[in-house]
Write an enzyme that holds these catalytic residues in place. Structure first.
Site, PDB file in Angstrom:
ATOM      1  CE  LYS A 140      -3.755  16.377 -11.413  1.00 59.59           C
ATOM      2  NZ  LYS A 140      -3.124  15.324 -10.866  1.00 59.59           N
ATOM      3  CG  ASP A 159     -14.494  11.747 -17.876  1.00 56.45           C
ATOM      4  OD1 ASP A 159     -14.433  12.794 -16.804  1.00 56.45           O
ATOM      5  OD2 ASP A 159     -14.713  11.008 -17.378  1.00 56.45           O
ATOM      6  CG  MET A 166      -6.239   3.915 -15.878  1.00 59.02           C
ATOM      7  SD  MET A 166      -7.671   4.353 -14.657  1.00 59.02           S
ATOM      8  CE  MET A 166      -8.213   2.933 -14.941  1.00 59.02           C
TER       9      MET A 166
END
Length: 516
Positions: A59, A37, A168
């Protein structure tokens, strides 16, 4: 690991290799396929073998992310091909790790799998900031939640809990603060934000719900762990006094000479991070960029021939640790050991080369003091006339001056390819992102090859030429030969080590940091 395919869902912990579990480290070393990741630290990718297939499915820098369906397909595909697959996830796989879909896909296709726990930032980040999540009086329970979609959470229920740990949530801080206060939480409630927990980049902000937005206005808070509750105040009593309580970095003081500097370290693939660790200890944020791959030569014929005729040589010249490793490994392949060098003296260039030789139970007969190969002849301890030298080196050459000067003094130098150096196929994602966004303050080079291959790798990511794109970035070189190449490719050198070693280069950067 077995000979049949198997998938290991592995927790990478906080990112720093120091917080990786022993089992995770062992599995990475044996992995044939690594699927990882975005928040996995680049250093962890060096734990796998050079032959391991590495697939980045996270990402980064605005690039499109790989869909979960595609990730599931990759896991199944490589497992069915009989590969040992490590699916490396930030933190712990079962804490917001989205493992359910992957496990369902593996079970549907009959793939064997195992889940390996990791240290979750939800637990470790508060600890590293000096914040206990439980206390007999202040916090008898805590909740861990993700604020990736704050609108779906029950804020009325959450506001009644003593301690909240939010992952997050950096981009939604304003909404979090607003919803908690609207549901009865006091504006005086303590809050801490811990960014990049457990790394050299760690930053901590503390305040109250009523003023934290003002304190952090305009700052990037991702990735971060947010702790809300009275236990945040205990940090004042539990944190070492040497660390700032309002805005700090782990194990660092703002007085360290490289604090606030981001240093890009170009190096060989698989090389030790000792140099980077030293820079980090002086306050730098270090990003490593493999810019050199070492492998066997295109043919062993020449080296094998000379190994079988070692008795005709007076001296063996070794100018790098790669030369030491490939020469002695090939000696072993030929059924010989160091006894084959009886009567042959050894000259080495560099402290690391000497140490590498010592690890094989041998002492060099001559080491020039200034660590420069091309000046070897100037201080050589005996007459060169009539002497024969064996020089195992990189296949592409690079020591023409050395050979020319020895030959001019009447010596015969037999050059043989012992290894080859080449440019990696791609640039490390973290390095690419930092270079594109102008985050780099210093770039270090420890060889001419790393300069050449660095320029080759980054040429496509800049709209202008590399030298112009790096204006304002300090170029740091290990010594004169590397500096010469820096001038050729980048037009300048800003820092050069006085002692031509990595230790010397780190010292030069520390001096530069003090004067900057």
């Amino acid at each position: 690991m077995t000979n049949t395919g198997k998938v290991y869902l592995v927790g990478a912990g906080l990112g720093d290799a120091a917080y990786l579990t022993v089992k995770a480290d062992n599995l990475l070393a044996l992995a044939e396929v690594l699927i990882y990741d975005a928040l996995v630290d680049e250093q962890l990718l060096e734990c796998v073998s050079p032959d391991c297939l590495k697939l980045d499915v996270g990402k980064r820098g605005g690039k499109p992310s790989t869909s979960q369906g595609e990730i599931n397909q990759l896991l199944v595909q490589h497992c069915q091909a009989g590969k040992q697959v490590v699916r490396l996830k930030s933190g712990d796989p079962f804490i917001f790790g989205r493992c359910t879909s992957e496990i369902e896909a593996l079970k549907a296709f009959g793939c064997e799998f195992e889940v390996i726990p990791g240290i979750s930032s939800a637990l470790a980040a508060p600890l590293l900031a000096g914040i206990p999540l439980t206390d007999p009086v202040l916090s008898r329970c805590f909740a861990v939640l993700t604020a990736h979609e704050p609108e779906v959470l029950d804020w009325e229920a959450l506001s009644r809990l003593e301690t909240l740990v939010i992952l997050m949530g950096g981009r939604h801080l304003g909404e979090i603060v607003e919803k908690l206060q609207r549901n009865g939480r006091s504006h005086l409630t303590p809050i801490a934000i811990i960014r990049w927990a457990g790394t050299s980049q760690q930053q901590i902000w503390t305040g109250q719900l009523g003023n934290i937005l003002e304190q952090t206005a305009g700052l990037s808070l991702s990735p971060s762990v947010i702790v809300i509750g009275e236990v945040v105040e205990l940090r004042n009593f539990l944190q070492p006094e040497t660390i700032s309580l309002k805005h700090s970095t782990t194990a660092m003081s703002h007085n360290l000479p490289l604090t606030g500097k981001t240093i890009l370290v170009t190096r060989s693939v698989g090389q030790s991070s000792q140099f980077s660790d030293r820079l980090t200890s002086f306050g730098a944020k270090v990003i490593e960029m493999p810019a050199l791959e070492i492998g066997p030569p295109s043919s062993w014929e020449a080296l094998d021939r000379e190994i079988n005729n070692l008795s005709k040589f007076h001296w063996l010249i070794l100018t790098s640790t790669n030369g030491v490793d490939y020469f002695f490994d090939r000696l072993k392949v030929q059924g010989k050991d160091s006894r084959a060098l009886a009567g042959v003296k050894i000259a080495v260039v560099g402290e690391k080369t000497s140490h590498s030789l010592q690890q094989r139970g041998l002492q060099a007969d001559f080491i020039p003091q200034n660590f420069v190969a091309d000046s070897l002849v100037q201080t050589f301890p005996e007459a060169l006339q009539g002497k024969k030298f064996l020089f195992p080196r990189v296949e592409s050459g690079g020591r023409e001056v050395l050979v020319k000067e020895f030959t001019a003094k009447g010596a015969e130098v037999v050059e043989v390819a012992a290894y080859q150096s080449c440019c990696p196929s791609s640039i490390a994602p973290a390095a690419e992102f930092a270079l594109k966004n102008g985050e780099i303050d210093v770039i270090t080079f420890a060889s001419s090859k790393t300069v050449q291959f660095f320029c080759q790798l980054v040429d496509s990511i800049f709209t202008s030429n590399v030298a112009n794109a790096l204006r304002g970035v300090c170029i740091a070189s290990i010594g004169p030969q590397t500096s010469k190449t820096c001038h050729a490719f980048l037009g300048r050198v800003d820092v050069e080590a006085e002692e031509y070693t990595l230790e010397g280069l780190s010292q030069a950067l520390i001096t530069w940091g003090k004067n900057f």
